[in-house]
Design an enzyme around this catalytic site. Structure first.
Site, mmCIF file in Angstrom:
data_model
loop_
_atom_site.group_PDB
_atom_site.id
_atom_site.type_symbol
_atom_site.label_atom_id
_atom_site.label_comp_id
_atom_site.label_asym_id
_atom_site.label_seq_id
_atom_site.Cartn_x
_atom_site.Cartn_y
_atom_site.Cartn_z
ATOM 1 N N ASN A 94 0.837 -1.148 -0.085
ATOM 2 C CA ASN A 94 0.121 0.010 0.136
ATOM 3 C C ASN A 94 0.860 1.211 -0.053
ATOM 4 O O ASN A 94 2.077 1.134 -0.177
ATOM 5 C CB ASN A 94 -0.981 0.104 1.255
ATOM 6 C CG ASN A 94 -2.218 0.713 1.028
ATOM 7 O OD1 ASN A 94 -2.459 1.717 0.545
ATOM 8 N ND2 ASN A 94 -3.305 0.056 1.461
ATOM 9 N N HIS A 97 23.025 2.836 12.541
ATOM 10 C CA HIS A 97 23.993 3.700 12.892
ATOM 11 C C HIS A 97 24.666 3.271 14.154
ATOM 12 O O HIS A 97 23.872 2.859 15.008
ATOM 13 C CB HIS A 97 23.698 5.171 12.911
ATOM 14 C CG HIS A 97 23.056 5.645 11.474
ATOM 15 N ND1 HIS A 97 23.937 6.017 10.561
ATOM 16 C CD2 HIS A 97 21.687 5.736 11.259
ATOM 17 C CE1 HIS A 97 22.851 6.305 9.696
ATOM 18 N NE2 HIS A 97 21.901 6.082 9.939
ATOM 19 N N GLY A 113 -0.709 -1.486 8.701
ATOM 20 C CA GLY A 113 -0.379 -0.237 8.501
ATOM 21 C C GLY A 113 0.694 0.365 9.653
ATOM 22 O O GLY A 113 0.338 0.091 10.833
ATOM 23 N N ALA A 148 -0.840 -3.510 13.094
ATOM 24 C CA ALA A 148 -0.714 -2.172 12.780
ATOM 25 C C ALA A 148 0.068 -1.277 13.849
ATOM 26 O O ALA A 148 -0.037 -1.657 15.152
ATOM 27 C CB ALA A 148 -1.950 -1.198 12.597
#
Length: 185
Positions: free
Chosen positions: A83, A113, A140, A158
């Protein structure tokens, strides 16, 4: 050993060098065109993205906008759907299995990092592969961190932040993401 060779072998590397910078610029140019195409131009979008990605196994659909660092480190299995607003920092291999769906705003980060400020301030990075099995649904806003493997037949809820491997056949949620329950076979 070049910085690219270091990156691909999982060693600390300097991302600001000319070779890696030019490769990221190339990906940005391709993605600029991909993301700007009319919604009707699905075939042209797929042609562009197939040239950028390392390998595509079959049918796929990526809703624009899509972002990645290099593209060539991404392998898509068949029947992949992403999506809107997918971001894949593919400084290490990202392998996505068959029948995988991403909700909107999913982010996969192979890059990281150093914790120590000295190397971090010098631009040193590291990258660890991400592997996603078959039949996986990422809800999502899911974030997958460097070095994570997600098994087959998994649903990630999600907004979850996945910091550790997730076994097959489970529903996992949260920050940090944890197994909630098994999925019956």
């Amino acid at each position: 050993m070049s910085e690219k060779e270091k990156m691909l072998s999982g060693q600390p590397y300097f991302a600001g060098g000319e070779e890696l910078f030019n490769e990221r610029q190339h990906a940005k140019e391709v993605l600029f065109e991909f993301n700007a195409l009319s919604p009707k131009e699905v075939e042209k979008r797929n042609e562009l993205i197939q040239k950028l990605l390392g390998h595509t196994k079959g049918e796929f659909f990526i809703e624009p906008p899509f972002r990645c660092d290099y593209g060539y480190n991404i392998t898509l299995g068949k029947n992949f759907y992403s999506n809107y607003n997918c971001t894949i920092l593919d400084c290490a291999p990202v392998t996505i299995g068959d029948n995988v769906m991403f909700g909107p705003n999913v982010s996969l980060f192979t890059a990281g990092h150093p914790i120590e400020p000295g190397p971090r301030n010098e631009g040193i990075e590291f990258a660890h592969p991400i592997t996603i099995g078959d039949n996986v649904w990422l809800g999502g806003g899911v974030i997958i961190n460097p070095g994570v493997t997600i098994g087959d037949n998994v649903v990630i809820g999600a907004g979850s932040v996945v910091t550790k491997d997730i076994p097959s056949n489970v529903i996992a949620v949260g920050n940090p993401c944890k197994v909630l329950k098994e999925i019956p076979k």
